[in-house]
Write a protein that holds these residues in place. Structure first.
Motif, PDB file in Angstrom:
ATOM      1  N   LEU B 142     -27.826 -18.936-172.633  1.00  0.00           N
ATOM      2  CA  LEU B 142     -29.282 -18.984-172.733  1.00  0.00           C
ATOM      3  C   LEU B 142     -29.834 -19.602-171.456  1.00  0.00           C
ATOM      4  O   LEU B 142     -29.315 -20.621-170.976  1.00  0.00           O
ATOM      5  CB  LEU B 142     -29.649 -19.848-173.947  1.00  0.00           C
ATOM      6  N   VAL B 143     -30.869 -18.968-170.923  1.00  0.00           N
ATOM      7  CA  VAL B 143     -31.564 -19.546-169.772  1.00  0.00           C
ATOM      8  C   VAL B 143     -33.030 -19.740-170.150  1.00  0.00           C
ATOM      9  O   VAL B 143     -33.678 -18.800-170.619  1.00  0.00           O
ATOM     10  CB  VAL B 143     -31.463 -18.646-168.522  1.00  0.00           C
ATOM     11  N   ILE B 144     -33.517 -20.946-169.979  1.00  0.00           N
ATOM     12  CA  ILE B 144     -34.933 -21.233-170.203  1.00  0.00           C
ATOM     13  C   ILE B 144     -35.503 -21.651-168.855  1.00  0.00           C
ATOM     14  O   ILE B 144     -35.031 -22.618-168.245  1.00  0.00           O
ATOM     15  CB  ILE B 144     -35.123 -22.357-171.243  1.00  0.00           C
ATOM     16  N   ARG B 145     -36.503 -20.899-168.414  1.00  0.00           N
ATOM     17  CA  ARG B 145     -36.984 -21.119-167.061  1.00  0.00           C
ATOM     18  C   ARG B 145     -38.500 -21.246-167.078  1.00  0.00           C
ATOM     19  O   ARG B 145     -39.185 -20.425-167.671  1.00  0.00           O
ATOM     20  CB  ARG B 145     -36.568 -19.924-166.200  1.00  0.00           C
ATOM     21  N   ALA B 146     -39.000 -22.291-166.478  1.00  0.00           N
ATOM     22  CA  ALA B 146     -40.447 -22.465-166.361  1.00  0.00           C
ATOM     23  C   ALA B 146     -40.794 -22.454-164.879  1.00  0.00           C
ATOM     24  O   ALA B 146     -40.255 -23.244-164.101  1.00  0.00           O
ATOM     25  CB  ALA B 146     -40.893 -23.772-166.997  1.00  0.00           C
TER      26      ALA B 146
END
Lengths: 252, 402
Positions: B142-146
């Motif tokens: 999982l990649v969470i990118r802001a």
């Protein structure tokens, strides 16, 4: 109608050297409308008497009886004693992080009455009780006693006294650590409680100062785990002038 | 004398990459670089390896035994992309252990939650992963990118049952403000091993929240590092370990940039025979991390006999030029004075205990700052207490003859 009767009460605590007797036979009867002051030097066992009446697990009753209107108090659990009509205003009220004053007061009131208080009147009652002791009603959203000053903690005890409306209130050194303004506020609260006429008050104190604002019917001198003298309000004045020396010496 | 001076100078002149932290062995993408753990290794010594269903050995990780449901906030994309997607690896993750390296190799897709730069949204993006079986282990990435100056909340919820080994990357762009909540609401027989790596941009803020209630073995290893000065991370956690449950949270804040901040606060309650909670709080303040401020805290409330709470805070400090560094750890039973105070107001013992436990968690729940979660978490605490209310009251209460 309420009579708290203490007979030949012996209480001990566990120490490293085994059980140590603190109360050595206390007799005291508090009838409706009576205010009794118990005065004594540090370490005489005054607070032990208060906590024993409330049922703190640290203290073991080894002999004697405590009854409220003839019912055995010592057989009751801590919360049962409160529901039976006993209230202890503590010298060091305990902080309960994360539990709001509002939630605490409502939960306690519900427990004492056996039903939840009516929401509309309850909020008003809480605000009134807090304003009467000059506590900002916004403090009801804060955690119980957490970050309260010494004076705020004591005033919070009086708020509880007014809202829970017990039959007999035991005030354990409620006056200690208070400045004169806070002392008057707290005394006014106790006097409002007494106004009902059928309430018993047991006022435990080290100083005579509070007795200028709350007039006792009886004054008891407490030394080394027992009552050594009983008198009227004039006994307080005598203690003010002479101190506890003569009692302490005779007890040794 | 000179020799000693030189060696000190050499030590001081090591490049940041060369500073070896004894708290964290060097990672590797090669599975072969990670020997099968025996349980004697520092990073494995608390974990019940036998209950990991072989994911730390060679058990296949090709299960795909889960479904994913997505609720993406407006303007946020949340979808599966290929393993060769440019986002993968951008957090700087290097698998620190064998499970992580195996999950990296086994993942055949990446789930990417992408918050565009300067996107500001109040609504949370929720990804719900429902495990559909634990016979065959699954791998996840999982990649969470802001993006820069974005502001968003992402909630990852795990439910059902699975044997899951996953890597999670969190990349917070410069000046962004991101909240990531990982909610482990598993059935009682799930095994969940999660390796999380967060990179926090210049002047960015990450609030990382772990909530662990369910699962047989839950082991989370979360690392935060900084891509520039001024970054801040808050790592909050709450857990409730029941009978036979192993819940392990390993945290590592790597202060590799100056003027960065970190605050770690984990609270847990334990109840029932064999309930085991582990909290490791490692903080490394590198030589170049001047002016940083860090504090970490773990508190455990032990509700019954038969539980074990291990709590180990570690501070490794290579510069004294900092604003502050501290930690605290406390594990205890109910405070008798609190119970006495509440009961002396007529509140029954079981109710008094409930109030104290709620109070214990409440300030943390408020700090999470995701309103739609708050009520639910209070409810979950309530449900956990209901399960064991008789056992709790039986633990320390004096025997009362009816």
């Amino acid at each position: 109608m309420a009579t708290l009767e203490i007979k030949d009460l012996h209480v001990s605590v566990d120490t490293e050297d085994g059980p140590k007797e603190i109360l050595k036979g206390v007799d005291l009867t508090i009838k409706d409308g009576e205010t009794h002051a118990i005065m004594g030097p540090n370490g005489s066992g005054k607070s032990t008497l208060a906590y024993s009446i409330a049922g703190h697990p640290k203290y073991t009753v080894t002999q004697g009886s405590v009854t409220l209107d003839g019912v055995d108090v010592l057989a009751m659990s801590v919360d049962e004693r409160a529901r039976a009509g006993l209230f202890l205003a503590m010298q060091y009220p305990v902080e309960v992080p994360g539990v709001s004053v509002a939630n605490f007061l409502r939960t306690a009131k519900t427990a004492i009455d056996g039903e939840a208080p009516k929401l509309r009147t309850w909020v008003k009652d809480v605000n009134t009780a807090m304003e009467q002791v000059k506590m900002d009603p916004a403090m009801s959203q804060r955690s119980v006693n957490e970050g309260f000053s010494g004076g705020e903690k004591k005033r919070h005890e009086i708020v509880q006294l007014e809202l829970l409306d017990p039959k007999v209130a035991v005030l354990d050194e409620t006056d200690s650590g208070l400045d004169i303004d806070a002392l008057k506020i707290v005394s006014d609260g106790v006097n409002r409680f007494k106004e009902d006429g059928d309430k018993g008050v047991l006022l435990i104190t080290h100083y005579t100062r509070i007795l200028r604002y709350i007039t006792p019917d009886f004054v008891h001198v407490f030394v080394d785990g027992r009552m050594v003298e009983e008198g009227g309000p004039e006994l307080a004045e005598q203690l003010e002038a002479e101190g506890y020396d003569k009692y302490v010496k005779s007890a040794v | 004398m000179t020799v000693a001076t030189d060696s000190v100078r050499n030590a001081l002149e090591q490049s940041p990459e060369k500073v070896v932290s004894h708290l964290h062995p060097e990672g590797s993408f090669e599975i072969a670089d990670h020997v099968v753990p025996t349980g004697r290794e520092e990073v494995w010594r608390f974990t019940p390896l036998k209950r990991l269903r072989g994911i730390h050995q060679d058990a296949p990780l090709d299960g795909h035994s889960f479904t994913v449901e997505v609720h993406a906030a407006d303007g946020v994309t949340a979808e599966a992309v290929g393993v060769d997607h440019e986002s993968r690896g951008t957090s700087g993750i290097v698998p620190p252990d064998r499970v992580s390296a195996r999950a990296w190799a086994a993942a055949d897709s990446v789930f990417l939650v992408d918050v565009p730069k300067e996107h500001v949204g109040e609504e949370a993006t929720t990804v719900t992963l429902t495990g559909t079986g634990n016979d065959v282990a699954s791998a996840g990435h999982l990649v969470i990118r802001a993006g820069a100056f974005a502001k968003a909340t992402v909630v990852i919820r795990f439910q059902g049952t699975a044997t899951l080994a996953e890597n999670v990357e969190i990349v917070v762009g410069d000046g962004a403000e991101l909240t990531v909540v990982s909610l482990q609401d598993w059935d009682d027989d799930a095994v969940h091993h999660s390796t999380q790596h967060a990179r926090i941009g210049r002047d960015a803020t990450l609030r990382h929240v772990a909530v662990s209630f369910g699962g047989d073995v839950v082991r989370h290893d979360a690392t935060a590092e900084y891509a520039g000065p001024g970054g801040s991370v808050e790592m909050l956690g709450m857990y409730f370990a029941d009978e036979g449950q192993h819940i392990e949270h390993r945290l590592f804040v790597d202060h590799n940039q100056p003027h960065t901040r970190s605050n770690v606060n984990y609270k847990g309650a334990l109840q029932g025979q064999g309930a085991h909670a582990v909290w490791i709080g490692n903080v490394l303040i590198r030589k170049e991390a001047e002016g940083i401020e860090t504090y970490e805290e773990n508190r455990n409330l032990v509700l019954t006999d038969g539980c074990q709470a291990d709590s180990v805070p570690n501070l490794e400090i290579e510069t004294g030029e900092i604003e502050g560094a501290g930690h605290a750890s406390a594990t205890g039973r109910f405070d008798d004075n609190q119970l006495f105070y509440l009961r002396s107001r007529g509140i029954e013992e079981s109710e008094a205990r409930r109030l104290v436990v709620h109070g214990f968690f409440n300030d943390l729940i408020r700090k999470i700052g995701v309103p739609e979660l708050e009520e639910q978490l209070v409810g979950t605490v309530e449900a956990e207490l209901e399960k064991n209310v008789h056992r709790i009251t039986g633990a320390t209460a004096p025997v009362e003859v009816p």
